[in-house]
Design an enzyme around this catalytic site. Structure first.
Site, PDB file in Angstrom:
ATOM      1  N   LEU A 122       0.965  -1.190  -0.070  1.00 23.62           N
ATOM      2  CA  LEU A 122      -0.021   0.185  -0.274  1.00 23.62           C
ATOM      3  C   LEU A 122       0.874   1.365  -0.082  1.00 23.62           C
ATOM      4  O   LEU A 122       1.917   1.192   0.417  1.00 23.62           O
ATOM      5  CB  LEU A 122      -0.841   0.156   1.218  1.00 23.62           C
ATOM      6  CG  LEU A 122      -1.992  -0.901   1.545  1.00 23.62           C
ATOM      7  CD1 LEU A 122      -2.894  -0.890   2.712  1.00 23.62           C
ATOM      8  CD2 LEU A 122      -3.071  -0.828   0.209  1.00 23.62           C
ATOM      9  N   ASP A 123       0.351   2.393  -0.647  1.00 22.60           N
ATOM     10  CA  ASP A 123       1.228   3.527  -0.456  1.00 22.60           C
ATOM     11  C   ASP A 123       1.210   4.217   0.972  1.00 22.60           C
ATOM     12  O   ASP A 123       0.517   3.600   1.750  1.00 22.60           O
ATOM     13  CB  ASP A 123       0.305   4.722  -1.377  1.00 22.60           C
ATOM     14  CG  ASP A 123       0.323   4.151  -2.914  1.00 22.60           C
ATOM     15  OD1 ASP A 123       1.209   3.603  -3.339  1.00 22.60           O
ATOM     16  OD2 ASP A 123      -0.676   4.850  -3.673  1.00 22.60           O
ATOM     17  N   LYS A 124       2.009   4.865   1.326  1.00 18.46           N
ATOM     18  CA  LYS A 124       2.480   5.606   2.420  1.00 18.46           C
ATOM     19  C   LYS A 124       1.107   6.093   3.155  1.00 18.46           C
ATOM     20  O   LYS A 124       0.945   5.802   4.149  1.00 18.46           O
ATOM     21  CB  LYS A 124       3.684   6.417   2.374  1.00 18.46           C
ATOM     22  CG  LYS A 124       4.140   7.107   3.841  1.00 18.46           C
ATOM     23  CD  LYS A 124       5.128   8.231   3.584  1.00 18.46           C
ATOM     24  CE  LYS A 124       5.363   8.628   4.782  1.00 18.46           C
ATOM     25  NZ  LYS A 124       6.699   9.558   4.767  1.00 18.46           N
ATOM     26  N   THR A 130      -1.981   5.641   2.182  1.00 18.91           N
ATOM     27  CA  THR A 130      -3.215   4.655   2.051  1.00 18.91           C
ATOM     28  C   THR A 130      -3.053   3.570   3.587  1.00 18.91           C
ATOM     29  O   THR A 130      -2.184   3.384   3.650  1.00 18.91           O
ATOM     30  CB  THR A 130      -3.133   3.911   1.042  1.00 18.91           C
ATOM     31  OG1 THR A 130      -2.909   4.467  -0.401  1.00 18.91           O
ATOM     32  CG2 THR A 130      -4.295   2.746   0.817  1.00 18.91           C
TER      33      THR A 130
END
Length: 233
Positions: free
Chosen positions: A100-102, A104
Site C-alpha cells: 500500500l502507498d504510504k 493509504t
C-alpha cells in the site's frame, strides 16, 4: 542452516545476540554444548538455549490495519515501515503480500510463505481488491460508467479491466479492481477528472479487514482466510 540463524529464527534473539549466546556457552546441539555460531544444523537437530528447546516456527499469516504514514517495506533507514509495528521475532520472518502507498490505510497481508504471497499478488490469479475511496468531488454518472467499463490510464497502452463501483455518498465510494497497477485507484479517478483525498483498503479476495483492529494492530489469519487465497484468490 547456521546455528545462529536457527536460534534467531526460533527465539526473540537477533542474529548478533544469537552469536553471543553461542560463544558464551548457552547453547547445546543434540545434548552437546556448541560454541561455534557457524555450525550447520539440520531441521531435526535439537537446539537448546539455556536448557529451553527451540522449535522452528511454521509459516506465518497476518493481517494488519495499516495506518497512514508508514511505508510498505521490510526496512527503511529514514521512514517507519509496516514491519516496525510488529514484534521483532515476527518482523524478521515475514514480508508484505500486496503493498500500500504510504498515505493509504487498511488491509495489509504479511506472511512468511512465498508461494501464498505469490497467489495474492500474481496478475494471473485475478485476486480482487476493494477500497473505500474518499473523493474531492462528487462522482458524476458518466464517470461511474467509465470506471465500470475500464479507463485509459496516462502512459499505458491498455485500459484497466472493468471495476465495480458502489456509491456510499456523493464523495465516498467503494471501488473493486482486479489488477495491481502502480497507484491504480488514484490514477483511475484522475482519469475521470476526480482526485482521491483518502484511500482505505477493505479486502483482498475473500479476506476482509477485521474492523476490531485499530490502526497499527494486527492478528493472525484464520485457517479459512488462508485457504480462501489458495482456493479462489
Amino acid at each position: 542452516m547456521r546455528l545462529d540463524q536457527r536460534i534467531a529464527t526460533s527465539s526473540d534473539l537477533s542474529r548478533k545476540d544469537a552469536r553471543r549466546a553461542v560463544i558464551s556457552g548457552r547453547v547445546s546441539v543434540n545434548g552437546t554444548h556448541c560454541k561455534s555460531a557457524s555450525t550447520h544444523v539440520h531441521e531435526q537437530d535439537q537446539v537448546m538455549l539455556d536448557d529451553r528447546l527451540l522449535t522452528l516456527p511454521g509459516d506465518l499469516y497476518l493481517m494488519m490495519n495499516k495506518p497512514a504514514g508508514v511505508i510498505s517495506a521490510t526496512t527503511d533507514s529514514s521512514q517507519p515501515t509496516a514491519l516496525d509495528l510488529l514484534p521483532a521475532n515476527l518482523a524478521r520472518h515475514v514480508h508484505i503480500a500486496g503493498r500500500l502507498d504510504k498515505d493509504t490505510t487498511g488491509l495489509l497481508l504479511l506472511t512468511s510463505d512465498g508461494q501464498w504471497s505469490h497467489l495474492v499478488t500474481s496478475p494471473r490469479r485475478d485476486c480482487v481488491k476493494t477500497y473505500r475511496v474518499t473523493l474531492a468531488e462528487p462522482l458524476p454518472d458518466e464517470a461511474f460508467v467509465m470506471l465500470e467499463q475500464g479507463v485509459q490510464l496516462h502512459g499505458e497502452d491498455k485500459p484497466t479491466q472493468p471495476a465495480h463501483v458502489l456509491v456510499h455518498s456523493e464523495t465516498t465510494i467503494e471501488l473493486t479492481i482486479r489488477e495491481g497497477r502502480y497507484h491504480q485507484v488514484k490514477r483511475m479517478l484522475a482519469a475521470v477528472g476526480n482526485h482521491v483525498k483518502a484511500l482505505h483498503r477493505l479486502s483482498i479476495g475473500a479476506i476482509t479487514l477485521d474492523d476490531t483492529l485499530a490502526p497499527g494492530q494486527y492478528r493472525a489469519l484464520t485457517v479459512d482466510e488462508i485457504s480462501a487465497i489458495r482456493e479462489r484468490g
